[in-house]
Design an enzyme around this catalytic site. Structure first.
Site, PDB file in Angstrom:
ATOM      1  N   ARG A 175      58.292  27.690  24.297  1.00  0.00           N
ATOM      2  CA  ARG A 175      57.059  26.953  24.016  1.00  0.00           C
ATOM      3  C   ARG A 175      56.824  26.765  22.528  1.00  0.00           C
ATOM      4  O   ARG A 175      56.070  25.909  22.121  1.00  0.00           O
ATOM      5  CB  ARG A 175      55.867  27.752  24.544  1.00  0.00           C
ATOM      6  N   ARG A 179      59.870  23.115  13.365  1.00  0.00           N
ATOM      7  CA  ARG A 179      59.821  21.757  12.803  1.00  0.00           C
ATOM      8  C   ARG A 179      60.208  21.760  11.347  1.00  0.00           C
ATOM      9  O   ARG A 179      59.757  22.613  10.596  1.00  0.00           O
ATOM     10  CB  ARG A 179      58.401  21.216  12.869  1.00  0.00           C
ATOM     11  N   ARG A 266      49.529  39.854  33.517  1.00  0.00           N
ATOM     12  CA  ARG A 266      49.013  40.447  32.289  1.00  0.00           C
ATOM     13  C   ARG A 266      47.547  40.081  32.214  1.00  0.00           C
ATOM     14  O   ARG A 266      47.151  38.987  32.618  1.00  0.00           O
ATOM     15  CB  ARG A 266      49.725  39.872  31.051  1.00  0.00           C
ATOM     16  N   ARG A 298      44.831  37.944  18.624  1.00  0.00           N
ATOM     17  CA  ARG A 298      44.259  36.876  17.814  1.00  0.00           C
ATOM     18  C   ARG A 298      42.745  36.993  17.739  1.00  0.00           C
ATOM     19  O   ARG A 298      42.117  37.658  18.565  1.00  0.00           O
ATOM     20  CB  ARG A 298      44.667  35.487  18.305  1.00  0.00           C
ATOM     21  N   GLU A 325      40.955  39.051  20.844  1.00  0.00           N
ATOM     22  CA  GLU A 325      41.643  39.017  22.142  1.00  0.00           C
ATOM     23  C   GLU A 325      42.639  40.172  22.213  1.00  0.00           C
ATOM     24  O   GLU A 325      43.587  40.218  21.431  1.00  0.00           O
ATOM     25  CB  GLU A 325      42.348  37.663  22.261  1.00  0.00           C
ATOM     26  N   TYR A 373      52.300  29.828  35.241  1.00  0.00           N
ATOM     27  CA  TYR A 373      51.576  29.636  34.004  1.00  0.00           C
ATOM     28  C   TYR A 373      51.347  28.141  33.797  1.00  0.00           C
ATOM     29  O   TYR A 373      52.281  27.393  33.592  1.00  0.00           O
ATOM     30  CB  TYR A 373      52.341  30.222  32.818  1.00  0.00           C
ATOM     31  N   ASP A 375      49.202  24.926  31.945  1.00  0.00           N
ATOM     32  CA  ASP A 375      48.248  24.380  30.989  1.00  0.00           C
ATOM     33  C   ASP A 375      47.246  23.530  31.770  1.00  0.00           C
ATOM     34  O   ASP A 375      47.529  23.109  32.892  1.00  0.00           O
ATOM     35  CB  ASP A 375      48.972  23.507  29.947  1.00  0.00           C
TER      36      ASP A 375
HETATM   37  N1  UDP Z   1      54.203  33.760  19.963  1.00  0.00           N
HETATM   38  C1  UDP Z   1      54.614  34.503  18.893  1.00  0.00           C
HETATM   39  N2  UDP Z   1      53.883  34.517  17.749  1.00  0.00           N
HETATM   40  C2  UDP Z   1      52.727  33.818  17.640  1.00  0.00           C
HETATM   41  C3  UDP Z   1      52.292  33.049  18.728  1.00  0.00           C
HETATM   42  C4  UDP Z   1      53.050  33.043  19.889  1.00  0.00           C
HETATM   43  O1  UDP Z   1      55.652  35.147  18.953  1.00  0.00           O
HETATM   44  O2  UDP Z   1      52.072  33.891  16.570  1.00  0.00           O
HETATM   45  C5  UDP Z   1      55.030  33.765  21.211  1.00  0.00           C
HETATM   46  C6  UDP Z   1      54.654  34.883  22.145  1.00  0.00           C
HETATM   47  O3  UDP Z   1      55.841  35.358  22.739  1.00  0.00           O
HETATM   48  C7  UDP Z   1      53.789  34.201  23.182  1.00  0.00           C
HETATM   49  C8  UDP Z   1      54.420  32.822  23.268  1.00  0.00           C
HETATM   50  O4  UDP Z   1      54.859  32.566  21.930  1.00  0.00           O
HETATM   51  O5  UDP Z   1      53.828  34.888  24.404  1.00  0.00           O
HETATM   52  C9  UDP Z   1      53.478  31.723  23.720  1.00  0.00           C
HETATM   53  O6  UDP Z   1      52.354  31.735  22.903  1.00  0.00           O
HETATM   54  P1  UDP Z   1      51.190  30.696  22.994  1.00  0.00           P
HETATM   55  O7  UDP Z   1      50.210  31.051  21.922  1.00  0.00           O
HETATM   56  O8  UDP Z   1      51.739  29.338  23.011  1.00  0.00           O
HETATM   57  O9  UDP Z   1      50.596  30.980  24.431  1.00  0.00           O
HETATM   58  P2  UDP Z   1      49.119  31.192  24.954  1.00  0.00           P
HETATM   59  O10 UDP Z   1      48.948  32.654  25.037  1.00  0.00           O
HETATM   60  O11 UDP Z   1      48.191  30.559  23.972  1.00  0.00           O
HETATM   61  O12 UDP Z   1      49.116  30.538  26.261  1.00  0.00           O
END
Ligand code: UDP
Length: 391
Positions: A175, A179, A266, A298, A325, A373, A375
């Site tokens: 995901r 870039r 989770r 976060r 969180e 999962y 969106d």
């Molecule tokens: N991830 C990471 N560092 C970050 C943000 C995300 O390694 O700063 C990884 C982590 O493994 C996470 C995955 O990317 O489970 C997906 O994160 P995202 O924030 O896209 O998912 P959300 O929890 O917002 O659905």
């Protein structure tokens, strides 16, 4: 009273189904065990700020039909998600892009960034003998090398999933885009934004004119009785009313009373704090804490989702609201957030799916009903397709 559909769960999947079925003249009732509608996209005003009560929800999609559809229920602002990652005292832009690379290595051009990453990837692959990445750690090292993995991925991911990166599947971080341009937009989708006035209104509008009862629990309040007209099929009864079909958006394993044992999830714990004396806590809607030692993953500062609001209405909102969180292991009774997609759970889900196939008038939908999962845009797409398929 006879109904065509009992819709269990007033979240996005259930509400889109209810709206679409009601529009086509089907008699529906919606129930939810929570005391509010909108499931996990529920937002509520606190001190003049829309607070995302179940974590940050940023709508993004490349599906034009879904974007136009959701636009019928709310006007969206032009928020673009550009999270910042904090690793000890270092701040980096996400997703991994030229801003991140430039800060990390003091380079300025895409060619220089590629050179550093290629060298780090080659070193990591050689040291660990990686050919085809077998787990998340190997995947991350093969994509970005040691620095990015150590500072921006490892700690965050291990906190989020509660296990070592070597024990996690590689696909989780597919995901995360890499870039080689100076672009902090987290998503690659064509359309993106946050509904002005929050998400709850979307669901409220969908459910307009449809009977909705909150605080009602399918497991406790609904019984299954064999149909007189169709042998082998059950109808559903609540308060003396009969329902010919059910759309169930709760946990599929709970529907079947955990017959084969529980699926794993989770969970998350949110700590929301109103700061009346602070107008701007972190200068961004989302800051990820990527160091292992910080217990939360976060902090979101809700007012920054309402992009441009201060400028538009001409009077700034004083004070702010933040949410920390904390990832958590899921146990029965807690809110399930993320399905844990490993082989064991996939096999277990297949067993529950087989039971579900024996109930042609019960549709399992949404994140919990489909153990996937999702969106938000994918939920809407799935609900629209489900209704089309049913009628
Ligand atoms: N991830 C990471 N560092 C970050 C943000 C995300 O390694 O700063 C990884 C982590 O493994 C996470 C995955 O990317 O489970 C997906 O994160 P995202 O924030 O896209 O998912 P959300 O929890 O917002 O659905």
């Amino acid at each position: 009273m006879n109904y065509d559909y009992l819709i269990v769960g007033a979240g996005l999947f259930g509400s889109v189904c209810a709206y679409e079925l009601n529009k086509r003249g089907k008699k529906c009732k919606v129930i939810d065990r929570r005391d509010h509608i909108a499931g996990n996209i529920y937002t509520e005003k606190v001190n003049g700020i829309e607070v995302h009560q179940y974590g940050a929800h940023i709508f993004h999609t490349s599906d034009k039909e879904v974007w136009d559809y959701v636009g019928k229920f709310a006007e969206f602002n032009n928020y673009i998600n550009s999270p910042v990652a904090k690793y000890h005292d270092e701040l980096y832009n996400l997703p991994f892009n030229m801003n991140t690379f430039s800060k990390m290595w003091g380079i300025t051009t895409p060619a220089e960034a590629r050179e550093v990453i290629d060298a780090q990837v080659a070193r990591a692959k050689a040291e660990r003998g990686i050919t085809e990445p077998k787990n998340l750690e190997e995947q991350a090292l093969s994509l970005g090398g040691q620095d990015i993995y150590e500072k921006l991925i490892k700690g965050y991911t291990e906190k989020q999933w509660g296990r070592d990166c070597t024990e996690l599947p590689a696909f989780i971080i597919k995901r995360l885009p890499f870039r080689f341009v100076y672009d902090n937009n987290y998503f690659n989708d064509r359309y993106q934004g946050i509904p002005i006035g929050g998400y709850t209104q979307i669901v409220r509008r969908m459910l307009e004119g449809i009977e909705t009862e909150l605080g009602r629990d399918f497991q406790k309040d609904v019984s299954e009785i064999p149909s007189m007209d169709h042998p082998g099929i059950c109808v559903y009864e609540m308060d003396g009313d009969l329902f010919s079909n059910v759309i169930y958006t709760g946990m599929i394993d709970e529907f079947f009373h955990y017959e084969y044992g529980p699926l794993e999830y989770r969970s998350l714990r949110f700590e929301t704090e109103a700061l009346p004396d602070c107008d701007n806590y972190q200068g961004n809607a989302v800051v990820n804490y990527t160091a292992r030692e910080v217990p939360y993953t976060r902090i979101i500062e809700h007012k920054h989702f309402e992009f441009g609001k201060d400028a538009v209405i001409g009077k700034p909102i004083h004070g702010t609201v933040i949410t920390r969180e904390y990832p958590a292991a899921w146990e029965r009774g807690m809110e399930p957030y993320y399905p844990v997609n490993n082989d064991r759970n996939a096999a277990l889900y297949a067993q529950y799916r087989a039971l579900a196939d024996e109930k042609p008038n019960v549709i399992f939908g949404g994140r919990l009903g489909m153990y996937r999962y999702f969106d938000m845009d994918k939920v809407i797409r799935a609900a629209l397709d489900t209704v089309k398929g049913m009628l």
